[in-house]
Write a protein that holds these residues in place. Structure first.
Motif, PDB file in Angstrom:
ATOM      1  N   UNK A  90       0.852  -1.179   0.000  1.00 56.72           N
ATOM      2  CA  UNK A  90       0.000   0.000   0.000  1.00 56.72           C
ATOM      3  C   UNK A  90       0.891   1.233   0.000  1.00 56.72           C
ATOM      4  N   UNK A  91       0.851   1.976  -1.094  1.00 49.17           N
ATOM      5  CA  UNK A  91       1.682   3.176  -1.214  1.00 49.17           C
ATOM      6  C   UNK A  91       0.859   4.416  -0.893  1.00 49.17           C
ATOM      7  N   UNK A  92       1.093   5.468  -1.596  1.00 51.00           N
ATOM      8  CA  UNK A  92       0.500   6.768  -1.299  1.00 51.00           C
ATOM      9  C   UNK A  92      -1.022   6.761  -1.400  1.00 51.00           C
ATOM     10  N   UNK A  93      -1.617   7.696  -0.654  1.00 52.75           N
ATOM     11  CA  UNK A  93      -3.068   7.880  -0.654  1.00 52.75           C
ATOM     12  C   UNK A  93      -3.328   9.385  -0.687  1.00 52.75           C
ATOM     13  N   UNK A  94      -4.112   9.817  -1.667  1.00 53.71           N
ATOM     14  CA  UNK A  94      -4.478  11.228  -1.801  1.00 53.71           C
ATOM     15  C   UNK A  94      -5.952  11.350  -1.424  1.00 53.71           C
ATOM     16  N   UNK A 116     -10.984   9.720  -2.421  1.00 59.35           N
ATOM     17  CA  UNK A 116      -9.647   9.232  -2.122  1.00 59.35           C
ATOM     18  C   UNK A 116      -9.125   8.416  -3.300  1.00 59.35           C
ATOM     19  N   UNK A 117      -7.831   8.500  -3.537  1.00 56.13           N
ATOM     20  CA  UNK A 117      -7.174   7.744  -4.588  1.00 56.13           C
ATOM     21  C   UNK A 117      -5.921   7.127  -3.993  1.00 56.13           C
ATOM     22  N   UNK A 118      -5.861   5.796  -3.983  1.00 58.66           N
ATOM     23  CA  UNK A 118      -4.730   5.096  -3.373  1.00 58.66           C
ATOM     24  C   UNK A 118      -3.999   4.251  -4.407  1.00 58.66           C
ATOM     25  N   UNK A 119      -2.727   4.107  -4.181  1.00 60.90           N
ATOM     26  CA  UNK A 119      -1.933   3.180  -4.989  1.00 60.90           C
ATOM     27  C   UNK A 119      -1.761   1.907  -4.163  1.00 60.90           C
ATOM     28  N   UNK A 120      -2.399   0.841  -4.623  1.00 62.83           N
ATOM     29  CA  UNK A 120      -2.254  -0.472  -4.014  1.00 62.83           C
ATOM     30  C   UNK A 120      -1.458  -1.288  -5.038  1.00 62.83           C
ATOM     31  N   UNK A 121      -0.200  -1.506  -4.757  1.00 66.14           N
ATOM     32  CA  UNK A 121       0.750  -2.093  -5.688  1.00 66.14           C
ATOM     33  C   UNK A 121       0.815  -3.606  -5.499  1.00 66.14           C
ATOM     34  N   UNK A 124       4.466  -4.754  -8.222  1.00 65.31           N
ATOM     35  CA  UNK A 124       5.000  -3.619  -8.971  1.00 65.31           C
ATOM     36  C   UNK A 124       4.127  -3.089 -10.079  1.00 65.31           C
ATOM     37  N   UNK A 125       2.817  -3.442 -10.104  1.00 64.45           N
ATOM     38  CA  UNK A 125       1.956  -2.967 -11.197  1.00 64.45           C
ATOM     39  C   UNK A 125       1.521  -1.514 -11.035  1.00 64.45           C
ATOM     40  N   UNK A 126       1.678  -0.931  -9.846  1.00 62.64           N
ATOM     41  CA  UNK A 126       1.352   0.486  -9.637  1.00 62.64           C
ATOM     42  C   UNK A 126      -0.104   0.825  -9.822  1.00 62.64           C
ATOM     43  N   UNK A 127      -1.021  -0.084  -9.492  1.00 63.36           N
ATOM     44  CA  UNK A 127      -2.454   0.154  -9.671  1.00 63.36           C
ATOM     45  C   UNK A 127      -2.947   1.292  -8.780  1.00 63.36           C
ATOM     46  N   UNK A 128      -3.797   2.133  -9.342  1.00 63.75           N
ATOM     47  CA  UNK A 128      -4.451   3.190  -8.577  1.00 63.75           C
ATOM     48  C   UNK A 128      -5.915   2.832  -8.414  1.00 63.75           C
ATOM     49  N   UNK A 129      -6.466   3.139  -7.249  1.00 62.89           N
ATOM     50  CA  UNK A 129      -7.873   2.878  -7.002  1.00 62.89           C
ATOM     51  C   UNK A 129      -8.583   4.126  -6.527  1.00 62.89           C
ATOM     52  N   UNK A 130      -9.690   4.460  -7.189  1.00 67.45           N
ATOM     53  CA  UNK A 130     -10.517   5.581  -6.760  1.00 67.45           C
ATOM     54  C   UNK A 130     -11.505   5.081  -5.721  1.00 67.45           C
ATOM     55  N   UNK A 131     -11.857   5.955  -4.781  1.00 64.25           N
ATOM     56  CA  UNK A 131     -12.786   5.538  -3.755  1.00 64.25           C
ATOM     57  C   UNK A 131     -13.409   6.687  -3.000  1.00 64.25           C
ATOM     58  N   UNK A 157     -12.609   1.384  -2.027  1.00 61.32           N
ATOM     59  CA  UNK A 157     -12.039   1.617  -3.355  1.00 61.32           C
ATOM     60  C   UNK A 157     -12.637   0.668  -4.383  1.00 61.32           C
ATOM     61  N   UNK A 158     -12.292   0.903  -5.638  1.00 62.00           N
ATOM     62  CA  UNK A 158     -12.693   0.017  -6.722  1.00 62.00           C
ATOM     63  C   UNK A 158     -12.142  -1.390  -6.474  1.00 62.00           C
ATOM     64  N   UNK A 159     -12.807  -2.381  -7.016  1.00 59.81           N
ATOM     65  CA  UNK A 159     -12.325  -3.749  -6.912  1.00 59.81           C
ATOM     66  C   UNK A 159     -12.522  -4.382  -5.548  1.00 59.81           C
ATOM     67  N   UNK A 160     -13.334  -3.778  -4.698  1.00 65.91           N
ATOM     68  CA  UNK A 160     -13.611  -4.353  -3.389  1.00 65.91           C
ATOM     69  C   UNK A 160     -12.528  -4.128  -2.348  1.00 65.91           C
ATOM     70  N   UNK A 161     -11.536  -3.302  -2.647  1.00 65.65           N
ATOM     71  CA  UNK A 161     -10.483  -2.998  -1.683  1.00 65.65           C
ATOM     72  C   UNK A 161     -11.018  -1.979  -0.680  1.00 65.65           C
TER      73      UNK A 161
END
Length: 174
Positions: A90-94, A116-121, A124-131, A157-161
């Protein structure tokens, strides 16, 4: 009994200006440091947790007897876990949102909601999730301009996260 009612009315009249001063202590621009517990919920896996840390800015104003504000945060997290050979990080969260609250004695009680927009990696795919994030918290004034706060917030977030966080913050109003 009449004497008691008269004393109570007089105390209320003198206390009202004091409450107005307390409200003003929670208004204006602010900056804060944030630290706390972070738990990320990933579908089909046990939830990894770690430490959340970051900074926030905001502006609060008094209107119609309440405190209203806008705020933004940038945080990062130490939340990491290996799941079936895949590394989750779990990386940055805006976050950008609003809050509304009420002053009760020396404390501001509030609820918040926002984007909120988080990077759940994952590997190493660097996926971003809006929520969407919702939360509840309180602030306590320290001195003329400082404050401490405690807050619980939930993000979906998207994808059930999902994300559950319990944070503390220390800030300064200008």
């Amino acid at each position: 009994m009449k004497r008691f009612v008269a004393v109570a009315l007089a105390a209320t009249a003198f206390a009202t200006p004091a409450f107005a001063q307390d409200d003003a202590a929670f208004t204006g621009p602010r900056v804060e440091a944030i630290v706390g517990y972070d738990n990320v919920g990933v579908p089909g896996a046990s939830n990894p947790d770690g430490v959340l840390y970051g900074v926030g800015v905001g502006y609060d104003f008094e209107e119609a007897g309440g405190i209203f504000g806008v705020e933004a945060e940038l945080t990062d997290s130490t939340t990491k876990k290996t799941i079936g050979g895949a590394k989750l990080e779990s990386d940055r969260d805006i976050y950008v949102g609003a809050r509304v609250g009420d002053v009760v004695g020396p404390v501001l009680l509030y609820v918040k909601v926002g984007y909120t927009n988080a990077r759940i990696d994952v590997d190493g795919d660097g996926s971003n999730g809006n929520g969407v994030r919702g939360g509840i918290g309180f602030e306590y004034g320290i001195g003329a301009k400082g404050y401490a706060k405690a807050e619980y917030r939930y993000s979906n977030y998207e994808g059930g996260v999902t994300r559950n966080q319990a944070v503390m913050g220390f800030g300064y109003r200008f």
